[in-house]
Design a protein around this motif. Structure first.
Motif, PDB file in Angstrom:
ATOM      1  N   UNK A   1       0.826  -1.203   0.000  1.00 41.30           N
ATOM      2  CA  UNK A   1       0.000   0.000   0.000  1.00 41.30           C
ATOM      3  C   UNK A   1       0.863   1.257   0.000  1.00 41.30           C
ATOM      4  N   UNK A   2       1.887   1.261   0.829  1.00 35.28           N
ATOM      5  CA  UNK A   2       2.759   2.429   0.917  1.00 35.28           C
ATOM      6  C   UNK A   2       3.513   2.683  -0.380  1.00 35.28           C
ATOM      7  N   UNK A   3       4.016   1.635  -1.011  1.00 33.39           N
ATOM      8  CA  UNK A   3       4.742   1.799  -2.272  1.00 33.39           C
ATOM      9  C   UNK A   3       3.825   2.364  -3.354  1.00 33.39           C
ATOM     10  N   UNK A   4       2.612   1.819  -3.448  1.00 35.69           N
ATOM     11  CA  UNK A   4       1.667   2.289  -4.464  1.00 35.69           C
ATOM     12  C   UNK A   4       1.254   3.733  -4.197  1.00 35.69           C
ATOM     13  N   UNK A   5       1.003   4.041  -2.918  1.00 36.19           N
ATOM     14  CA  UNK A   5       0.609   5.404  -2.565  1.00 36.19           C
ATOM     15  C   UNK A   5       1.718   6.396  -2.894  1.00 36.19           C
ATOM     16  N   UNK A   6       2.961   6.008  -2.625  1.00 35.15           N
ATOM     17  CA  UNK A   6       4.090   6.898  -2.935  1.00 35.15           C
ATOM     18  C   UNK A   6       4.213   7.127  -4.438  1.00 35.15           C
ATOM     19  N   UNK A   7       4.000   6.082  -5.234  1.00 38.69           N
ATOM     20  CA  UNK A   7       4.091   6.213  -6.685  1.00 38.69           C
ATOM     21  C   UNK A   7       2.992   7.134  -7.217  1.00 38.69           C
ATOM     22  N   UNK A   8       1.768   6.947  -6.730  1.00 40.34           N
ATOM     23  CA  UNK A   8       0.663   7.798  -7.177  1.00 40.34           C
ATOM     24  C   UNK A   8       0.884   9.245  -6.743  1.00 40.34           C
ATOM     25  N   UNK A   9       1.360   9.411  -5.521  1.00 41.80           N
ATOM     26  CA  UNK A   9       1.667  10.750  -5.004  1.00 41.80           C
ATOM     27  C   UNK A   9       2.706  11.437  -5.891  1.00 41.80           C
ATOM     28  N   UNK A  10       3.778  10.732  -6.226  1.00 39.96           N
ATOM     29  CA  UNK A  10       4.824  11.314  -7.052  1.00 39.96           C
ATOM     30  C   UNK A  10       4.354  11.623  -8.459  1.00 39.96           C
ATOM     31  N   UNK A  11       3.552  10.730  -9.041  1.00 42.64           N
ATOM     32  CA  UNK A  11       3.055  10.965 -10.394  1.00 42.64           C
ATOM     33  C   UNK A  11       2.139  12.183 -10.440  1.00 42.64           C
ATOM     34  N   UNK A  12       1.300  12.344  -9.418  1.00 42.39           N
ATOM     35  CA  UNK A  12       0.395  13.500  -9.379  1.00 42.39           C
ATOM     36  C   UNK A  12       1.185  14.798  -9.284  1.00 42.39           C
ATOM     37  N   UNK A  13       2.201  14.819  -8.439  1.00 42.70           N
ATOM     38  CA  UNK A  13       3.016  16.030  -8.331  1.00 42.70           C
ATOM     39  C   UNK A  13       3.883  16.225  -9.566  1.00 42.70           C
ATOM     40  N   UNK A  14       4.244  15.144 -10.237  1.00 39.88           N
ATOM     41  CA  UNK A  14       4.959  15.283 -11.496  1.00 39.88           C
ATOM     42  C   UNK A  14       4.128  16.016 -12.532  1.00 39.88           C
ATOM     43  N   UNK A  15       2.820  15.719 -12.559  1.00 43.09           N
ATOM     44  CA  UNK A  15       1.921  16.423 -13.470  1.00 43.09           C
ATOM     45  C   UNK A  15       1.851  17.914 -13.123  1.00 43.09           C
ATOM     46  N   UNK A  16       1.802  18.218 -11.837  1.00 45.50           N
ATOM     47  CA  UNK A  16       1.757  19.625 -11.424  1.00 45.50           C
ATOM     48  C   UNK A  16       3.047  20.349 -11.785  1.00 45.50           C
ATOM     49  N   UNK A  17       4.179  19.720 -11.542  1.00 49.25           N
ATOM     50  CA  UNK A  17       5.448  20.382 -11.839  1.00 49.25           C
ATOM     51  C   UNK A  17       5.651  20.545 -13.342  1.00 49.25           C
ATOM     52  N   UNK A  18       5.022  19.712 -14.146  1.00 46.16           N
ATOM     53  CA  UNK A  18       5.020  19.949 -15.594  1.00 46.16           C
ATOM     54  C   UNK A  18       4.358  21.288 -15.913  1.00 46.16           C
ATOM     55  N   UNK A  19       3.262  21.576 -15.215  1.00 45.61           N
ATOM     56  CA  UNK A  19       2.580  22.857 -15.397  1.00 45.61           C
ATOM     57  C   UNK A  19       3.494  24.005 -14.967  1.00 45.61           C
TER      58      UNK A  19
END
Length: 330
Positions: A25-43
C-alpha cells in the motif's frame, strides 16, 4: 489453545501504520503521489517562465486551446494511451512531459524507501519526511528544467521556497534546530560572493543570483553541512559535462584555417557575371556566421542550476556513502 502461526500477539496502532506504509500500500501510494506532483510540476515548468498562472486556465492543449478532460489528464497513463497527442487536434506533446512525471514519480518512491521503509522515528515523522523530500525533489527537477530552457531561475519559486524549506528542516532530524536557518543564509551568501567576485575579476557574469537562491533552498532543508558537498559535486559534474558539450560543439564549428584552404583553391569561372555580387554577399554572410559561431562557443553559457539540483539529490539519496568524503555531513 494457540493461535495461527502468523499470529504474533496484539499489534499497536503505530506498528499497524508502519506495516501498512512499509508494505505494498505504501509503495503504491508513494508512486501515485509522485506521479500526481509530477503532473503539477510539468505545469510549473511550462507556465511559470511565461508568467502564467499555474491554476488558471485548467490544463489545455497549447495548440488548439481545448481543455483536457480529466480522463486524458491521468499522469503517465494518459500520455501513453493517447501516444502523446491531443485528442482534439492531434498535435503532439513533448516526451519531456512524460519523462518529468516518471522521474518525479520514481523519486517519490525512492524517498518512500529511504524515509519510511528504512527511516527511523515515529511513523508520522517518517511520512512527514517523505512528503517534504518528495516535494523538494520535484521542485529541484522543475527548477533544473526551467534553468535549462531559459537560463533563469524564477524568483516566484525561490523566494517562497527559501523560508518554507528552512522551516521544514525542523522535521529532518538535523543535529541542531537552527542548522537549516544557517544553511539558507550561508547558501545564498556563498554563491553571491562567488558571482560578484568573478564579475569583479573578469568583467563578465558568472553564476547568477538565481543559483544563490537555489542553494539557499537546499541549505535551508539539508542544513549548512550540505553546502560544501553540493558545490563540490555540482562543480565537478558541471565541469565534466560542460567541457564535453563544448568539445562536441566545437567539432561542428568551421575550422580556423578553412578560409586559407579556400583561398588556395583555383577560382571557378563564373558563367553569370550578374551573380558575382550575390556570391560575394553569400561569402561575407558565411564568414560572419562562422565568426559568430566561434564567439558563441567562446562565451557559451551553461546553466549551473541543473548541476546544483543534481548534487542536492545525490546528497539526499547517498548521504551515508558521501559521509566518507565529507565526515561532517551529518
Amino acid at each position: 489453545m494457540s493461535g495461527p502461526r502468523w499470529y504474533k500477539g496484539p499489534v499497536t496502532d503505530a506498528e499497524f501504520l508502519l506495516n501498512l506504509w512499509s508494505g505494498p500500500f505504501g509503495w503504491i501510494a508513494a508512486a501515485l503521489w509522485g506521479a500526481a506532483w509530477g503532473s503539477f510540476f510539468n505545469v510549473v515548468i511550462c507556465r511559470v517562465p511565461a508568467g502564467e498562472s499555474v491554476v488558471r486556465p485548467p490544463s489545455h492543449c497549447r495548440a488548439c486551446k481545448t481543455p483536457i478532460a480529466w480522463y486524458d489528464n491521468i499522469p503517465l497513463l494518459s500520455f501513453l494511451l493517447l501516444r502523446g497527442r491531443c485528442r482534439n487536434c492531434g498535435d503532439t506533446f513533448s516526451w519531456r512531459y512524460f519523462l518529468t512525471e516518471l522521474l518525479i514519480c520514481l523519486l517519490a518512491v525512492l524517498m518512500h524507501y529511504l524515509f519510511v521503509v528504512k527511516g527511523t522515528g515515529p511513523v508520522g515523522l517518517r511520512l512527514a519526511q517523505l512528503t517534504i523530500t518528495s516535494l523538494f525533489s520535484g521542485l529541484l527537477v522543475a527548477i533544473a528544467a526551467i534553468d535549462l530552457d531559459t537560463l533563469r531561475i524564477p524568483n516566484v519559486i525561490t523566494y517562497p521556497g527559501i523560508p518554507v524549506f528552512a522551516l521544514l528542516s525542523l522535521l529532518m532530524g538535523h543535529p541542531r534546530w537552527y542548522d537549516g536557518l544557517i544553511g539558507a543564509v550561508a547558501g545564498y551568501l556563498v554563491i553571491r560572493l562567488l558571482a560578484d567576485g568573478y564579475e569583479l575579476l573578469t568583467g563578465r557574469l558568472g553564476m547568477g543570483y538565481g543559483d544563490a537562491k537555489l542553494l539557499a533552498i537546499i541549505g535551508g532543508l539539508l542544513g549548512w553541512q550540505a553546502l560544501l558537498p553540493t558545490l563540490f559535486l555540482a562543480s565537478f559534474q558541471g565541469s565534466l559535462i560542460g567541457i564535453t558539450a563544448l568539445v562536441i560543439a566545437r567539432r561542428g564549428a568551421p575550422p580556423e584555417d578553412e578560409a586559407e584552404h579556400e583561398a588556395e583553391e583555383p577560382a571557378k569561372p563564373k558563367e553569370d557575371p550578374e551573380g558575382e555580387e550575390d556570391e560575394e554577399d553569400e561569402d561575407e554572410e558565411y564568414a560572419l556566421s562562422r565568426e559568430a559561431n566561434r564567439a558563441s562557443l567562446r562565451h557559451a553559457r551553461i546553466p549551473f542550476g541543473p548541476f546544483i539540483s543534481l548534487a542536492a539529490l545525490e546528497i539526499l539519496v547517498c548521504q551515508d556513502y558521501l559521509s566518507v568524503l565529507f565526515p561532517y555531513l551529518y
